[in-house]
Design an enzyme around this catalytic site. Structure first.
Site, PDB file in Angstrom:
ATOM      1  N   ASP A 150       1.503   5.370   0.889  1.00 42.10           N
ATOM      2  CA  ASP A 150       1.202   6.529   1.718  1.00 42.10           C
ATOM      3  C   ASP A 150       1.808   7.758   1.057  1.00 42.10           C
ATOM      4  O   ASP A 150       2.978   7.746   0.673  1.00 42.10           O
ATOM      5  CB  ASP A 150       1.788   6.358   3.115  1.00 42.10           C
ATOM      6  CG  ASP A 150       1.221   5.118   3.805  1.00 42.10           C
ATOM      7  OD1 ASP A 150      -0.013   4.991   3.846  1.00 42.10           O
ATOM      8  OD2 ASP A 150       2.005   4.272   4.271  1.00 42.10           O
ATOM      9  N   ASP A 181       0.839  -1.194   0.000  1.00 41.83           N
ATOM     10  CA  ASP A 181       0.000   0.000   0.000  1.00 41.83           C
ATOM     11  C   ASP A 181       0.881   1.254   0.000  1.00 41.83           C
ATOM     12  O   ASP A 181       2.071   1.185   0.296  1.00 41.83           O
ATOM     13  CB  ASP A 181      -1.002   0.004   1.160  1.00 41.83           C
ATOM     14  CG  ASP A 181      -0.333  -0.123   2.506  1.00 41.83           C
ATOM     15  OD1 ASP A 181      -0.856  -0.851   3.354  1.00 41.83           O
ATOM     16  OD2 ASP A 181       0.728   0.513   2.716  1.00 41.83           O
ATOM     17  N   ASP A 196       8.394   7.454  12.783  1.00 41.52           N
ATOM     18  CA  ASP A 196       8.955   6.583  13.819  1.00 41.52           C
ATOM     19  C   ASP A 196      10.384   6.133  13.529  1.00 41.52           C
ATOM     20  O   ASP A 196      11.319   6.530  14.232  1.00 41.52           O
ATOM     21  CB  ASP A 196       8.008   5.400  14.106  1.00 41.52           C
ATOM     22  CG  ASP A 196       7.496   4.681  12.869  1.00 41.52           C
ATOM     23  OD1 ASP A 196       7.947   5.011  11.754  1.00 41.52           O
ATOM     24  OD2 ASP A 196       6.654   3.775  13.012  1.00 41.52           O
TER      25      ASP A 196
HETATM   26  P1  ATP Z   1       3.300  -1.199   6.442  1.00 40.46           P
HETATM   27  O1  ATP Z   1       2.246  -0.400   5.716  1.00 40.46           O
HETATM   28  O2  ATP Z   1       4.134  -2.069   5.594  1.00 40.46           O
HETATM   29  O3  ATP Z   1       2.789  -1.870   7.640  1.00 40.46           O
HETATM   30  P2  ATP Z   1       4.324   1.419   7.036  1.00 40.46           P
HETATM   31  O4  ATP Z   1       5.666   1.858   7.493  1.00 40.46           O
HETATM   32  O5  ATP Z   1       3.845   1.970   5.729  1.00 40.46           O
HETATM   33  O6  ATP Z   1       4.355  -0.158   7.033  1.00 40.46           O
HETATM   34  P3  ATP Z   1       1.960   2.585   8.146  1.00 40.46           P
HETATM   35  O7  ATP Z   1       1.259   2.215   9.395  1.00 40.46           O
HETATM   36  O8  ATP Z   1       1.286   2.418   6.843  1.00 40.46           O
HETATM   37  O9  ATP Z   1       3.313   1.746   8.182  1.00 40.46           O
HETATM   38  O10 ATP Z   1       2.430   4.078   8.328  1.00 40.46           O
HETATM   39  C1  ATP Z   1       2.959   4.842   7.264  1.00 40.46           C
HETATM   40  C2  ATP Z   1       4.078   5.733   7.767  1.00 40.46           C
HETATM   41  O11 ATP Z   1       3.583   6.640   8.738  1.00 40.46           O
HETATM   42  C3  ATP Z   1       5.206   4.986   8.476  1.00 40.46           C
HETATM   43  O12 ATP Z   1       6.157   4.504   7.591  1.00 40.46           O
HETATM   44  C4  ATP Z   1       5.770   6.077   9.369  1.00 40.46           C
HETATM   45  O13 ATP Z   1       6.594   6.945   8.641  1.00 40.46           O
HETATM   46  C5  ATP Z   1       4.532   6.840   9.784  1.00 40.46           C
HETATM   47  N1  ATP Z   1       3.975   6.312  11.039  1.00 40.46           N
HETATM   48  C6  ATP Z   1       2.992   5.395  11.174  1.00 40.46           C
HETATM   49  N2  ATP Z   1       2.720   5.156  12.450  1.00 40.46           N
HETATM   50  C7  ATP Z   1       3.511   5.944  13.173  1.00 40.46           C
HETATM   51  C8  ATP Z   1       3.692   6.189  14.559  1.00 40.46           C
HETATM   52  N3  ATP Z   1       2.979   5.514  15.461  1.00 40.46           N
HETATM   53  N4  ATP Z   1       4.610   7.118  14.937  1.00 40.46           N
HETATM   54  C9  ATP Z   1       5.327   7.791  14.018  1.00 40.46           C
HETATM   55  N5  ATP Z   1       5.211   7.609  12.711  1.00 40.46           N
HETATM   56  C10 ATP Z   1       4.327   6.705  12.271  1.00 40.46           C
HETATM   57 MG    MG Z   2       1.907   1.706   4.872  1.00 37.05          MG
END
Ligand code: ATP
Ligand code: MG
Length: 461
Positions: free
Chosen positions: A85, A83, A164
């Site tokens: 972002d 996915d 994060d």
């Molecule tokens: P995946 O979608 O593969 O699980 P992801 O890193 O894309 O991993 P998401 O939950 O989709 O995780 O979040 C997108 C982005 O938003 C993260 O990569 C991070 O940069 C930021 N992010 C998400 N959650 C947090 C948090 N709790 N604190 C700080 N930044 C966050």
């Molecule tokens: Mg993501």
């Protein structure tokens, strides 16, 4: 893998640390390492059409638009992102005005979902430092540092530092296809290291779910957690008790249903995080050895199913996680003289009540979970029409799978599982033979009720 990038490694980490150590330092001073398209492997072919559309439209309207987070991290690791972002300097309202197919969601963290068929692109506006005030968008923090709301808009540099992990703070620009690295993420990808941006204890206090994310990414990516990032987790694990159960349900699904459930469980246990999510299961693991074996085997099977592209349901996983405490409580109630069926019901109710204070389980999973447990009491009873009735139950297959796990884990002696396996496979003739073996051929006996009340016993007949 893309060795040319390691030249960006030195410097950026130190520069960042200095900046974060002195909170008043101008964030603008942070210059990103910009990796031009010719020097990184992320291609537009790896990006979905929907994500590209969003990026181009934002860019065309004069806004900055970047892909950020897991999609860039995964693309750099050679994986196909699942996915996408998007981060932009357009406000959520401005984004919504650009896309008819969009919706504003979230309170704690306002974002826009742009929908294309089944695909949803998440668009977030750059976040600033939580102490800043911009109009009425004020970030709120509790006395112990928990970030209650985070809707202060800022620059891309500030946004990067609010994320994060360093590997999650890489931005892919749609303007020139370069990658902007504000926090040393490229170096950490090359070193396969998961490192929180800033002071780890502070970042965990702001949002304790980051501890779960650390474990999830370590398991999923096969990365090491950096020593500084790992160290505070053991002490701070109880902060997870502050997180709303609904949010923990979403996290639990991501933790256990993304293909590395077993390793994730082992890491969570190691850091003392598992007990914050499933306290009843953790206590039951201390009381009976089979409880942990059963959970591990359930996760091993789930990982295997995911690897084979077969469906998995949270109802079954929760049923397996909580079966230990349900069975132990039911046994204790039976010892106090309660008959088996109400004992199981009461135990289920008590375990679910306590669990819901930690992780909410939506009804659509909670109901089947209880049915899977109820069937555990029915599967040993095969006389008359009962075997056929159980077989027809919509939850039969899941209940049978749990029965097999219970036998594998050593809670029950083997035997009943084999009988049901044969019963499912067998033709009419074979089924009749099997029923006769347990004294329950429907043709000869009808739906006979047992006359004597069974002695309290946990073993199936
Ligand atoms: P995946 O979608 O593969 O699980 P992801 O890193 O894309 O991993 P998401 O939950 O989709 O995780 O979040 C997108 C982005 O938003 C993260 O990569 C991070 O940069 C930021 N992010 C998400 N959650 C947090 C948090 N709790 N604190 C700080 N930044 C966050
Ligand atoms: Mg993501």
């Amino acid at each position: 893998m893309f060795r040319g990038l390691t030249r960006f490694l030195p410097g950026s980490g130190e520069q960042l640390k200095k900046l974060l150590d002195s909170p008043d330092s101008p964030v603008e001073a942070l210059t990103p390492q910009v990796i031009p398209r010719s020097e990184h492997p992320v291609s537009r072919k790896q990006i979905s059409d929907a994500a590209l559309k969003v990026l181009y439209r934002l860019d065309g309207a004069g806004y900055e638009a970047y892909l950020v987070g897991g999609c860039i991290r995964d693309a750099l690791l050679g994986e196909t992102p699942k996915d996408f972002d998007v981060a932009t300097n357009a406000t959520p309202e401005q984004v919504r005005d650009l896309f008819r197919n969009s919706r504003l969601i979230g309170r704690r963290f306002r974002i826009v979902h742009v929908r294309f068929g089944r695909e949803i692109i998440e668009v977030t506006t750059f976040r600033g430092k939580p102490q800043d005030e911009h109009g009425d968008n004020i970030a709120q923090q509790s006395d112990d540092g928990l970030l209650l709301r985070d809707n202060v808009w800022g620059s891309i540099e500030e946004d990067a530092l609010r994320r994060d992990f360093t590997v999650n703070a890489l931005y892919y620009s749609i303007a020139d296809f370069s990658i902007h690295d504000f926090a040393g993420g490229i170096g950490d990808i090359n070193a396969r290291t998961l490192r929180l941006i800033g002071d780890p204890a502070t970042r965990y206090r702001e949002d304790p779910v980051r501890m779960l994310r650390a474990v999830r990414f370590a398991a999923k990516l096969g990365f090491e957690i950096a020593p500084d990032t790992e160290a505070p987790m053991y002490d701070l694990a109880p902060l997870l008790l502050q997180i709303p159960p609904a949010r923990l349900f979403d996290e639990a699904l991501k933790l256990f249903m993304s293909g590395q459930g077993l390793l994730t469980f082992q890491l969570l246990s190691h850091y003392g995080l598992f007990g914050m999510l499933f306290p009843e299961a953790e206590e039951a693991m201390a009381d009976a050895a089979w409880v942990e074996t059963l959970i591990e085997q359930a996760l091993r099977n789930t990982d295997q199913r995911i690897a084979n592209d077969r469906p998995v349901t949270p109802a079954f996983l929760f049923a397996a996680f909580l079966w230990g405490p349900v069975a132990l409580r039911a046994a204790a109630l039976e010892n106090e003289g309660m008959p088996a069926v109400p004992a199981l019901q009461t135990a289920s109710q008590q375990v679910v009540m306590r669990q819901l204070q930690h992780i909410s389980i939506p009804k659509r999973f909670g109901m089947p979970m209880r049915e899977i447990w109820e069937l555990q009491a029915r599967l040993p009873q095969r006389r008359g029409k009962r075997a056929f009735q159980s077989r027809e139950h919509p939850r039969f297959r899941a209940a049978f799978d749990l029965l097999l796990l219970r036998e594998q884990a050593g809670e029950l002696p083997r035997g009943l599982g084999d009988w049901w396996e044969a019963f499912q496979q067998g033709d009419e003739h074979e089924q009749r033979r099997l029923l006769q073996k347990v004294g329950g051929d429907p043709a000869s006996q009808g739906d006979r009720r047992r006359k004597k009340r069974r002695k309290p016993s946990r073993k199936p007949d």
